[in-house]
Design a protein around this motif. Sequence first.
Motif, PDB file in Angstrom:
ATOM      1  N   ALA A 182      33.142  48.051  30.446  1.00 54.92           N
ATOM      2  CA  ALA A 182      34.132  48.714  31.297  1.00 54.92           C
ATOM      3  C   ALA A 182      35.470  48.768  30.576  1.00 54.92           C
ATOM      4  CB  ALA A 182      34.274  47.955  32.612  1.00 54.92           C
ATOM      5  N   GLN A 183      36.279  49.760  30.939  1.00 60.70           N
ATOM      6  CA  GLN A 183      37.649  49.832  30.407  1.00 60.70           C
ATOM      7  C   GLN A 183      38.487  48.861  31.230  1.00 60.70           C
ATOM      8  OE1 GLN A 183      39.068  53.870  30.026  1.00 60.70           O
ATOM      9  NE2 GLN A 183      37.045  54.632  29.452  1.00 60.70           N
ATOM     10  N   THR A 184      38.477  47.618  30.790  1.00 60.85           N
ATOM     11  CA  THR A 184      39.059  46.565  31.629  1.00 60.85           C
ATOM     12  C   THR A 184      40.568  46.721  31.774  1.00 60.85           C
ATOM     13  OG1 THR A 184      39.063  45.171  29.670  1.00 60.85           O
ATOM     14  CG2 THR A 184      37.251  44.883  31.187  1.00 60.85           C
ATOM     15  N   GLY A 185      41.209  47.208  30.723  1.00 61.79           N
ATOM     16  CA  GLY A 185      42.652  47.436  30.815  1.00 61.79           C
ATOM     17  C   GLY A 185      42.975  48.409  31.952  1.00 61.79           C
ATOM     18  N   ARG A 186      42.100  49.385  32.115  1.00 59.08           N
ATOM     19  CA  ARG A 186      42.310  50.367  33.176  1.00 59.08           C
ATOM     20  C   ARG A 186      42.097  49.747  34.558  1.00 59.08           C
ATOM     21  NH1 ARG A 186      41.519  55.749  31.885  1.00 59.08           N
ATOM     22  NH2 ARG A 186      42.076  56.080  34.068  1.00 59.08           N
ATOM     23  N   MET A 232      42.254  37.895  37.293  1.00 57.74           N
ATOM     24  CA  MET A 232      41.453  38.282  38.464  1.00 57.74           C
ATOM     25  C   MET A 232      40.120  38.882  38.063  1.00 57.74           C
ATOM     26  SD  MET A 232      44.179  40.001  41.105  1.00 57.74           S
ATOM     27  CE  MET A 232      43.008  40.271  42.451  1.00 57.74           C
ATOM     28  N   ILE A 233      40.176  39.855  37.147  1.00 64.44           N
ATOM     29  CA  ILE A 233      38.918  40.550  36.855  1.00 64.44           C
ATOM     30  C   ILE A 233      37.972  39.655  36.062  1.00 64.44           C
ATOM     31  CG2 ILE A 233      40.100  42.790  36.948  1.00 64.44           C
ATOM     32  CD1 ILE A 233      39.495  43.028  33.943  1.00 64.44           C
ATOM     33  N   ARG A 234      38.522  38.627  35.425  1.00 60.97           N
ATOM     34  CA  ARG A 234      37.667  37.713  34.666  1.00 60.97           C
ATOM     35  C   ARG A 234      37.148  36.546  35.510  1.00 60.97           C
ATOM     36  NH1 ARG A 234      40.938  40.365  31.644  1.00 60.97           N
ATOM     37  NH2 ARG A 234      40.314  41.042  29.560  1.00 60.97           N
ATOM     38  N   SER A 235      37.644  36.415  36.717  1.00 61.36           N
ATOM     39  CA  SER A 235      37.273  35.238  37.495  1.00 61.36           C
ATOM     40  C   SER A 235      36.117  35.501  38.451  1.00 61.36           C
ATOM     41  CB  SER A 235      38.489  34.731  38.272  1.00 61.36           C
ATOM     42  OG  SER A 235      38.826  35.650  39.280  1.00 61.36           O
ATOM     43  N   VAL A 236      35.621  36.731  38.508  1.00 64.00           N
ATOM     44  CA  VAL A 236      34.457  36.971  39.369  1.00 64.00           C
ATOM     45  C   VAL A 236      33.188  36.939  38.521  1.00 64.00           C
ATOM     46  CG1 VAL A 236      35.730  38.277  41.107  1.00 64.00           C
ATOM     47  CG2 VAL A 236      34.751  39.490  39.151  1.00 64.00           C
ATOM     48  N   LYS A 237      32.087  36.647  39.175  1.00 68.88           N
ATOM     49  CA  LYS A 237      30.813  36.601  38.447  1.00 68.88           C
ATOM     50  C   LYS A 237      30.489  37.959  37.835  1.00 68.88           C
ATOM     51  CE  LYS A 237      28.444  33.042  41.136  1.00 68.88           C
ATOM     52  NZ  LYS A 237      27.354  32.853  42.103  1.00 68.88           N
ATOM     53  N   ALA A 238      30.866  39.023  38.570  1.00 68.88           N
ATOM     54  CA  ALA A 238      30.539  40.373  38.121  1.00 68.88           C
ATOM     55  C   ALA A 238      31.250  40.728  36.811  1.00 68.88           C
ATOM     56  CB  ALA A 238      30.899  41.382  39.208  1.00 68.88           C
ATOM     57  N   TRP A 239      32.150  39.866  36.355  1.00 62.64           N
ATOM     58  CA  TRP A 239      32.823  40.090  35.070  1.00 62.64           C
ATOM     59  C   TRP A 239      31.821  40.358  33.959  1.00 62.64           C
ATOM     60  CZ3 TRP A 239      36.521  41.648  32.151  1.00 62.64           C
ATOM     61  CH2 TRP A 239      36.667  41.203  30.833  1.00 62.64           C
ATOM     62  N   LYS A 240      30.704  39.648  34.013  1.00 66.25           N
ATOM     63  CA  LYS A 240      29.681  39.830  32.974  1.00 66.25           C
ATOM     64  C   LYS A 240      29.187  41.266  32.944  1.00 66.25           C
ATOM     65  CE  LYS A 240      27.793  35.197  32.781  1.00 66.25           C
ATOM     66  NZ  LYS A 240      26.714  34.417  33.393  1.00 66.25           N
ATOM     67  N   LEU A 241      29.088  41.878  34.133  1.00 63.47           N
ATOM     68  CA  LEU A 241      28.670  43.286  34.182  1.00 63.47           C
ATOM     69  C   LEU A 241      29.741  44.164  33.551  1.00 63.47           C
ATOM     70  CD1 LEU A 241      27.204  43.562  37.804  1.00 63.47           C
ATOM     71  CD2 LEU A 241      25.933  43.521  35.664  1.00 63.47           C
ATOM     72  N   LEU A 242      31.016  43.807  33.773  1.00 61.99           N
ATOM     73  CA  LEU A 242      32.110  44.601  33.210  1.00 61.99           C
ATOM     74  C   LEU A 242      32.149  44.461  31.690  1.00 61.99           C
ATOM     75  CD1 LEU A 242      34.919  43.870  35.832  1.00 61.99           C
ATOM     76  CD2 LEU A 242      33.321  45.778  35.755  1.00 61.99           C
ATOM     77  N   GLU A 243      31.823  43.281  31.228  1.00 58.33           N
ATOM     78  CA  GLU A 243      31.792  43.047  29.784  1.00 58.33           C
ATOM     79  C   GLU A 243      30.696  43.853  29.115  1.00 58.33           C
ATOM     80  OE1 GLU A 243      31.402  38.714  29.623  1.00 58.33           O
ATOM     81  OE2 GLU A 243      32.943  38.779  28.071  1.00 58.33           O
TER      82      GLU A 243
END
Lengths: 700, 700
Positions: free
Chosen positions: A650-654, A631-642
């Motif tokens: 971002a602490q993606t695990g969290r 889910m968190i990898r399938s949005v465009k905003a993922w790049k911002l999280l990366e």
Amino acid sequence: MNLSAVMKPRAIALIGASAREHTIGHDLFCRLTDYGYKGELYLVNPKGGEIGGRHVYKSVPELPQGIDLAIIAINAKFVLDTVDQCHEKGIQGLVVISAGFKETGPAGRELEAALAAKVREYGMTLVGPNCLGVVNTHPSVRMDGCFAESLPRRGDIGFVSQSGALGGGILNILKDLGIGFAQFISIGNQADVNAASAIAYWENEDDVRQILLYMESILQPQEFRRLATRTSRRKPILALKAGRSAAGASAASSHTGSLAGADRAADALLHQSGVIRERSLKDLFSSAKAFSLCPIPKGDRIAIVTNSGGPAIMATDAVEDYGMQMAKLSEETKEQLRSFLPPAASVKNPVDMIASAPLEHYRRTLETVLADPGVDMVLVIYLPFLGLKDTDVAQAVMDIRAKHPEKPIAGVFMTTQEFFTSLSGRDVTVPFYMYSEEGIAAFDRLNRQRKWLARPEGKIPSYETDRGAARALLDAARGESRDTLTTRESIALLDAYGIRTCRSKLARSEDEAAEFANQIGYPVVMKMTSKTTSHKTDVGGVRVGIRSEEDLRAQYRDLLAKLTERGLEKGLEGVLIQEMVSGKREMVCGLATDPQYGPMIMFGLGGVFVEVMKDVCFRLAPLTDQDAAEMIRSVKAWKLLEGARGLKPAQTGRIEETLLRISQLVADFPEISELDINPLIVSDRDGEPIAVDARVKLKA
Amino acid sequence: MNLSAVMKPRAIALIGASAREHTIGHDLFCRLTDYGYKGELYLVNPKGGEIGGRHVYKSVPELPQGIDLAIIAINAKFVLDTVDQCHEKGIQGLVVISAGFKETGPAGRELEAALAAKVREYGMTLVGPNCLGVVNTHPSVRMDGCFAESLPRRGDIGFVSQSGALGGGILNILKDLGIGFAQFISIGNQADVNAASAIAYWENEDDVRQILLYMESILQPQEFRRLATRTSRRKPILALKAGRSAAGASAASSHTGSLAGADRAADALLHQSGVIRERSLKDLFSSAKAFSLCPIPKGDRIAIVTNSGGPAIMATDAVEDYGMQMAKLSEETKEQLRSFLPPAASVKNPVDMIASAPLEHYRRTLETVLADPGVDMVLVIYLPFLGLKDTDVAQAVMDIRAKHPEKPIAGVFMTTQEFFTSLSGRDVTVPFYMYSEEGIAAFDRLNRQRKWLARPEGKIPSYETDRGAARALLDAARGESRDTLTTRESIALLDAYGIRTCRSKLARSEDEAAEFANQIGYPVVMKMTSKTTSHKTDVGGVRVGIRSEEDLRAQYRDLLAKLTERGLEKGLEGVLIQEMVSGKREMVCGLATDPQYGPMIMFGLGGVFVEVMKDVCFRLAPLTDQDAAEMIRSVKAWKLLEGARGLKPAQTGRIEETLLRISQLVADFPEISELDINPLIVSDRDGEPIAVDARVKLKA
């Protein structure tokens, strides 16, 4: 449920058999006999007599024992009595072709409910009512119990169609395209058998090697998910789900709700179940052809062999559109190609043998490219050129395919319809398409199945939570006959489920507000919390960036004045004094309940962008850890999280954990109908996701 | 350029005619004679003799006078001399089939340049080289000068194909689909004639009623835009532009640049020119069929008439996907339908006559629905049902179409390929498709052409600007051999062109900074401006929300310390003290230069989202006011500008003006290669767009 009785009957009673042409009862009779049904066929019609030289029984009680299936094509009003009689004869399977049930209104709906109840009571299995029938092409069965136009062609597909008339159209087209099938079930109104039951039945049917579904509504979604998730790892499942637009938005008022809508739910369900969703019948058939004739590839690196540049360019565009890769041919491969292709040819991928390529070049180039370990799939393009025959090239491709069964090969032959028509009569071993993008779309589907098979199954984790505290919060709201939690309650509910919320305290007076702010530390945010006003921004109830006690006191007084002015001061519980979380990345996550598909978890870009950009992803609850990670990898905003643009990753695990905890919350408390965390701010400082505001709604 | 000599020659010389089968020279001879060319055909081959009973001239000089066109299919190395000879004979038109030019490398490129120069010098018109040939199906010409497989079918399309071999494939498929054309030009390497010249020629050719283009590169983009914009108002232009992925991103370093890429430019060019872009050949042909057989509709309200629910649902989905409307049938219409349709039928749109609908119901329903003034287009769906023949239904639809030529009607017939094959031999007046989404896609194209025709042509406005100041700024940078303007210079350049920038002053010391901040008023932003560091955020050079002089002085000292630490203090020009513009909506606009298509203006969502969300729109400069208005409405963020979520509506006219002023700036100063305004903040207070930061790059 015993679909064997329906799909592999030793004997069939055709109830409503007719001698009159262009009637369903006649058509069914012809189809069953013309296709050479291997069991015993008994005909029933009150008129008696003979049809096509066969005896016609006047009633069901007259029939002999040992019949497995009754195909019923009589007026709806006689169906219930007939089912009673069938039961008495020991008949287990029913296919009710007759219309006049749910689809006609309240009376029909009642009739259908009575039929379903009867079937359940008797432990029978019912396909329909209001359906086209069933087909099994296995040589030991050869049952064409369908009133479609053409006799079926043998193949490896299990096909479920919800629409009756469309099912007939589909059977015609399949035949026309040379696509065969193993079994076909027209589920009609789905009073008993539906797509999920068909999947369950076909899971262990070796004769069915892929499953195709045409659906307008997915009944028993959780059951569908459970069965499809398991079965799709054994055989591909492709679905066309129509009615994307008709669905309409759900009536929910929250962000998560208004972004959802039934089609999002269907999309999530199919995705999570490993079902490949198709947008058109044409694509459905194209993909089926590929799965029938190709192995699942080892990777997504595609090589193209062509005698014309144009279609190869279009194929390359399509490879990129689908996010697959153009294979890099090895130096060895290129060397070998150079040894026999003319100098004007291009030995880089796409390999352009130029227009004058003779049959021999097709053969050798294809063999050479297939042998390259860097190539997973090969598209062969042919355009007619001075005397080189399409059928000869096709045969050459099939000959080589026979020698190299391990890699998918597809053909794009931009030639006449005559070529494709000629194929449908032959034993074709390679899928041939007319246009480049069709060939690459087929590879995309094979690749999607590959990725699904490679995907870990995922687990639903279980976290320690304070369930009692959550229970108490919900009960308190219920006790006051509220179905919306206050901000404070919402945040407390998240706290109870271990979701990191921003530090805050509820102050009930100006002095308390000042005291708490000093404890938390400036800057702080002050937020009104009220039982009567849920959209705080509308009344200016959120004040950010308060830097000092002086500032805080001024803001507090101003807020009170504004509320009083509007007569809203009564509902005020107080003000939340919150730590001010600093983060450019405002995400949103939450829960929406689809009336048909149940609870769904949502994640995406939040803040003011949530409805505008619609950069969100939905999955049905309960979530697996795999679902959350996807889910968190399938949005465009993922790049911002990366961590694009110099942002702290971002602490993606969290974040994943946050989604999984929400999923657990709703599993524990199904009375929660909506939940919005907006924003879930990703801290600029250390990438921690912090729930800053929340809204929770309960089922009415 | 004189394409008449090529397309309507009174006499043709086929140079390289051959008696040997499966050669191009033989194939061309057969095609020209088999199709019955109406003029005189002369054959040339050094061997002389006869071909098919016709005399063969040994050389061009031997030919008689009065020849308009030479079709040349000889070895590339002899082409130049042959062109000289043709010129001497007074031949005006050339079609050079021969390969061996630009496509083969440097030597070929040189040969082609020499050929092009010769053609220009002689004032001749050249199609090719490395092409398939030309066709004109007009009864007075009947020239099939192409080495494709099949003889052409007469129709109303003008077709340009860049790829040779693919062109042949296209001709085959067109024939197969029953789509005729008026003229066909295989432009090959486009040494002289290209898509733009074909459009120019066909603009006033009544025989050509729609133009189809297959292109891999668009030469002379500005000329193409000028001609296509004008011609597309007289006849639809449809284009398939391949090579979307191969293009690759431009090497530009700015945001605008990295978001651009050649396909964005091609997309913008086609859009602005009123050209309907297709993504696949299949779509191209489907659309062409619709334009040949349907009028342009008056609106986008679609009614669906069907005998099966499923395909109607899929069509409804497609209507929504394309943003068109499902027609609302009047009470009168529904009343009339009810009077003859069975009770189980649905008289709401989609009108479902149910599976058993006889031919008469098709006729009456279609007539009734067509008569409804709320209906602009009608899709008729047919699925085979017990004895109702597809060809009969098709004929009924065509009969009614003849009586109601004013509204587009299309058929979706989910039947066998045989039906479609049978159509290709008949005089069909309604476009028939196999699948629902194809029929609706065709309506979408008709609707797009309608909207294009309704769109005002637009003007390129001219604003008063301080051109001198701009000139001075650019010259100053050039004088220092810089190709990047400082922030201060960039903002000053915008100022000179009347673009609202945020109030700011350059301070060269701490005291000056404090003085200016007091003038502008707190809060302010402090930004470093430097000649050596362009990405200010990387060195912490931007400080926002400075609320007091004390704060300002502290920040100033901290910045200096940071720069000194990294040894970057030398390039510092000073700090800009800027008004702090408060706005949640950070937009981006700018200019990128595509190496092939030239300057493009960009607009979209800015801030940290710019590369992540890619919610941006590009148009080629110069912009018309229409272009600017469309641009800001075509991004998702438009909803934010309109005032979603309680935001103050943006001053959209001012945003459009900003784009138009940028367009004027680059028209005045073509040496500007990139310009980024990021962010262009829309003020929360009054919706005013304010350029807060800018970067300008000049061509190296």
